[in-house]
Scaffold this motif. Structure first.
Motif, PDB file in Angstrom:
ATOM      1  N   LEU A   1     -25.092 -18.076   1.947  1.00 31.01           N
ATOM      2  CA  LEU A   1     -24.303 -17.894   3.101  1.00 31.01           C
ATOM      3  C   LEU A   1     -24.091 -19.241   3.643  1.00 31.01           C
ATOM      4  O   LEU A   1     -23.059 -19.365   4.461  1.00 31.01           O
ATOM      5  N   LEU A   2     -25.051 -20.274   3.880  1.00 29.35           N
ATOM      6  CA  LEU A   2     -24.732 -21.419   4.306  1.00 29.35           C
ATOM      7  C   LEU A   2     -23.469 -22.245   3.894  1.00 29.35           C
ATOM      8  O   LEU A   2     -23.053 -22.878   4.446  1.00 29.35           O
ATOM      9  N   GLY A   3     -23.547 -22.129   2.598  1.00 29.92           N
ATOM     10  CA  GLY A   3     -22.548 -22.714   1.883  1.00 29.92           C
ATOM     11  C   GLY A   3     -21.183 -22.090   1.901  1.00 29.92           C
ATOM     12  O   GLY A   3     -19.978 -22.941   2.278  1.00 29.92           O
ATOM     13  N   PHE A   4     -20.941 -20.716   2.086  1.00 34.72           N
ATOM     14  CA  PHE A   4     -19.817 -20.267   2.531  1.00 34.72           C
ATOM     15  C   PHE A   4     -19.560 -20.602   4.061  1.00 34.72           C
ATOM     16  O   PHE A   4     -18.156 -20.936   4.152  1.00 34.72           O
ATOM     17  N   PHE A   5     -20.376 -20.746   4.960  1.00 37.02           N
ATOM     18  CA  PHE A   5     -19.957 -21.152   6.100  1.00 37.02           C
ATOM     19  C   PHE A   5     -19.497 -22.757   6.151  1.00 37.02           C
ATOM     20  O   PHE A   5     -18.507 -23.022   6.865  1.00 37.02           O
ATOM     21  N   VAL A   6     -20.064 -23.351   5.597  1.00 33.87           N
ATOM     22  CA  VAL A   6     -19.800 -25.079   5.226  1.00 33.87           C
ATOM     23  C   VAL A   6     -18.410 -25.161   4.789  1.00 33.87           C
ATOM     24  O   VAL A   6     -17.561 -25.843   5.159  1.00 33.87           O
ATOM     25  N   TYR A   7     -18.125 -24.134   3.520  1.00 34.52           N
ATOM     26  CA  TYR A   7     -16.860 -24.020   3.023  1.00 34.52           C
ATOM     27  C   TYR A   7     -15.829 -23.752   3.989  1.00 34.52           C
ATOM     28  O   TYR A   7     -14.608 -24.266   3.968  1.00 34.52           O
ATOM     29  N   ARG A   8     -16.173 -22.906   4.937  1.00 35.51           N
ATOM     30  CA  ARG A   8     -15.133 -22.203   5.506  1.00 35.51           C
ATOM     31  C   ARG A   8     -14.795 -23.100   6.755  1.00 35.51           C
ATOM     32  O   ARG A   8     -13.667 -23.663   6.982  1.00 35.51           O
ATOM     33  N   ILE A   9     -15.821 -23.846   7.127  1.00 34.20           N
ATOM     34  CA  ILE A   9     -15.700 -24.944   8.213  1.00 34.20           C
ATOM     35  C   ILE A   9     -14.737 -26.120   7.934  1.00 34.20           C
ATOM     36  O   ILE A   9     -14.062 -26.793   8.317  1.00 34.20           O
TER      37      ILE A   9
ATOM     38  N   THR B   1     -12.824 -26.588   4.847  1.00 34.26           N
ATOM     39  CA  THR B   1     -11.539 -26.192   4.105  1.00 34.26           C
ATOM     40  C   THR B   1     -10.783 -25.306   5.105  1.00 34.26           C
ATOM     41  O   THR B   1      -9.574 -24.867   4.402  1.00 34.26           O
ATOM     42  N   ALA B   2     -10.975 -24.923   5.931  1.00 36.62           N
ATOM     43  CA  ALA B   2      -9.923 -24.044   6.776  1.00 36.62           C
ATOM     44  C   ALA B   2      -8.642 -24.825   7.205  1.00 36.62           C
ATOM     45  O   ALA B   2      -8.519 -25.847   7.483  1.00 36.62           O
ATOM     46  N   PRO B   3      -7.490 -23.943   7.124  1.00 39.09           N
ATOM     47  CA  PRO B   3      -6.432 -24.403   7.270  1.00 39.09           C
ATOM     48  C   PRO B   3      -6.292 -24.856   8.768  1.00 39.09           C
ATOM     49  O   PRO B   3      -6.787 -24.062   9.625  1.00 39.09           O
ATOM     50  N   GLY B   4      -5.598 -26.072   9.095  1.00 38.78           N
ATOM     51  CA  GLY B   4      -5.809 -26.472  10.456  1.00 38.78           C
ATOM     52  C   GLY B   4      -7.303 -26.629  11.068  1.00 38.78           C
ATOM     53  O   GLY B   4      -7.588 -26.102  12.162  1.00 38.78           O
ATOM     54  N   GLU B   5      -8.202 -27.307  10.102  1.00 40.04           N
ATOM     55  CA  GLU B   5      -9.425 -27.437  10.414  1.00 40.04           C
ATOM     56  C   GLU B   5      -9.724 -28.219  11.847  1.00 40.04           C
ATOM     57  O   GLU B   5     -10.726 -27.817  12.633  1.00 40.04           O
ATOM     58  N   SER B   6      -8.650 -28.828  12.258  1.00 33.99           N
ATOM     59  CA  SER B   6      -8.916 -29.457  13.676  1.00 33.99           C
ATOM     60  C   SER B   6      -9.068 -28.369  14.679  1.00 33.99           C
ATOM     61  O   SER B   6      -9.118 -28.808  15.851  1.00 33.99           O
ATOM     62  N   HIS B   7      -8.169 -27.145  14.429  1.00 32.29           N
ATOM     63  CA  HIS B   7      -8.315 -26.094  15.340  1.00 32.29           C
ATOM     64  C   HIS B   7      -9.467 -25.478  15.520  1.00 32.29           C
ATOM     65  O   HIS B   7      -9.594 -24.927  16.488  1.00 32.29           O
ATOM     66  N   ILE B   8     -10.402 -25.558  14.709  1.00 32.63           N
ATOM     67  CA  ILE B   8     -11.563 -25.076  14.906  1.00 32.63           C
ATOM     68  C   ILE B   8     -12.330 -26.068  15.717  1.00 32.63           C
ATOM     69  O   ILE B   8     -13.062 -26.979  15.483  1.00 32.63           O
ATOM     70  N   SER B   9     -12.319 -25.760  16.994  1.00 35.44           N
ATOM     71  CA  SER B   9     -12.825 -26.699  18.272  1.00 35.44           C
ATOM     72  C   SER B   9     -14.320 -26.629  18.232  1.00 35.44           C
ATOM     73  O   SER B   9     -15.077 -27.920  18.451  1.00 35.44           O
TER      74      SER B   9
ATOM     75  N   GLY C   1     -20.303 -22.290  16.505  1.00 32.94           N
ATOM     76  CA  GLY C   1     -21.170 -21.481  17.263  1.00 32.94           C
ATOM     77  C   GLY C   1     -22.485 -21.801  16.776  1.00 32.94           C
ATOM     78  O   GLY C   1     -22.525 -22.248  15.604  1.00 32.94           O
ATOM     79  N   VAL C   2     -23.538 -21.349  17.288  1.00 30.13           N
ATOM     80  CA  VAL C   2     -24.840 -21.257  17.086  1.00 30.13           C
ATOM     81  C   VAL C   2     -25.191 -20.186  15.912  1.00 30.13           C
ATOM     82  O   VAL C   2     -26.081 -20.608  14.913  1.00 30.13           O
ATOM     83  N   GLY C   3     -24.296 -19.129  15.502  1.00 28.11           N
ATOM     84  CA  GLY C   3     -24.360 -18.370  14.405  1.00 28.11           C
ATOM     85  C   GLY C   3     -24.398 -19.065  13.001  1.00 28.11           C
ATOM     86  O   GLY C   3     -24.767 -18.444  12.086  1.00 28.11           O
ATOM     87  N   VAL C   4     -23.769 -20.145  12.961  1.00 26.24           N
ATOM     88  CA  VAL C   4     -23.610 -20.977  11.864  1.00 26.24           C
ATOM     89  C   VAL C   4     -24.890 -21.418  11.510  1.00 26.24           C
ATOM     90  O   VAL C   4     -25.286 -21.392  10.103  1.00 26.24           O
TER      91      VAL C   4
END
Length: 136
Positions: free
Chosen positions: A81-89, A91-99, A102-105
Motif C-alpha cells: 500500500l505504501l508502494g502504491f502511494f509512493v508510485y502515485r505521488i 509518477t502522477a501526471p502533472g506531479e507539481s500539481h499535487i501541492s 495528506g496525513v493519510g499517506v
C-alpha cells in the motif's frame, strides 16, 4: 488470552487501517479537492484488508505461529500500500500539481510500527512457552 499486549497493538493497527482512512485525506488534488481512501477502490480495499487481517490475527491467539504469520502478511500488505502511494505521488501526471500530501499517506507506516510491535510480543510469548516446555 485476548488480554495480551499484542491484542492492543493489533486493535490500534486495525483502527488505523479501518477508521482513520475516513478522517485523514491522502492528498489534495490539483483543483483543491481532498482525496480520501474511499475515492479509490484499490486503496480502500487494501486498507480494509489490512484491518481485517489484524482482526483475524487477534482471534488466532491460540495458534501463535499463525498469528505471527498473519502479522507478517499484514506488514507486507501495508508495504504494498505504501508502494502504491509512493508510485502515485512520484509518477502522477502533472506531479507539481499535487501541492499537498495528506496525513493519510503515512497511515501505513504507523500501522507497520504497531504490527511490528505486535509481532515482537507474539514472538516473546512463543519463546516463553518454548522455554517452559524445555523445563518439563
Amino acid at each position: 488470552m485476548i488480554q495480551r499486549i499484542q491484542t492492543i497493538y493489533l486493535l490500534i493497527a486495525a483502527g488505523i487501517s479501518a477508521g482513520l482512512i475516513f478522517v485523514f485525506p491522502l492528498w489534495t488534488a490539483e483543483n483543491g479537492v481532498l482525496v480520501y481512501a474511499q475515492d479509490n477502490f484499490l486503496y480502500l480495499g487494501l486498507f480494509l484488508a489490512s484491518a481485517l487481517l489484524s482482526l483475524i490475527s487477534i482471534f488466532r491467539y491460540k495458534n501463535r505461529k499463525s498469528q505471527f504469520m498473519l502479522g507478517r502478511l499484514n506488514i507486507i500488505l501495508n508495504f504494498i500500500l505504501l508502494g502504491f502511494f509512493v508510485y502515485r505521488i512520484l509518477t502522477a501526471p502533472g506531479e507539481s500539481h499535487i501541492s499537498e500530501k495528506g496525513v493519510g499517506v503515512f497511515l501505513p507506516v504507523i500501522s507497520i510500527v504497531f504490527l511490528a510491535l505486535a509481532n515482537k510480543a507474539i514472538k516473546k510469548d512463543e519463546d516463553l512457552v518454548k522455554s517452559v516446555d524445555r523445563l518439563r
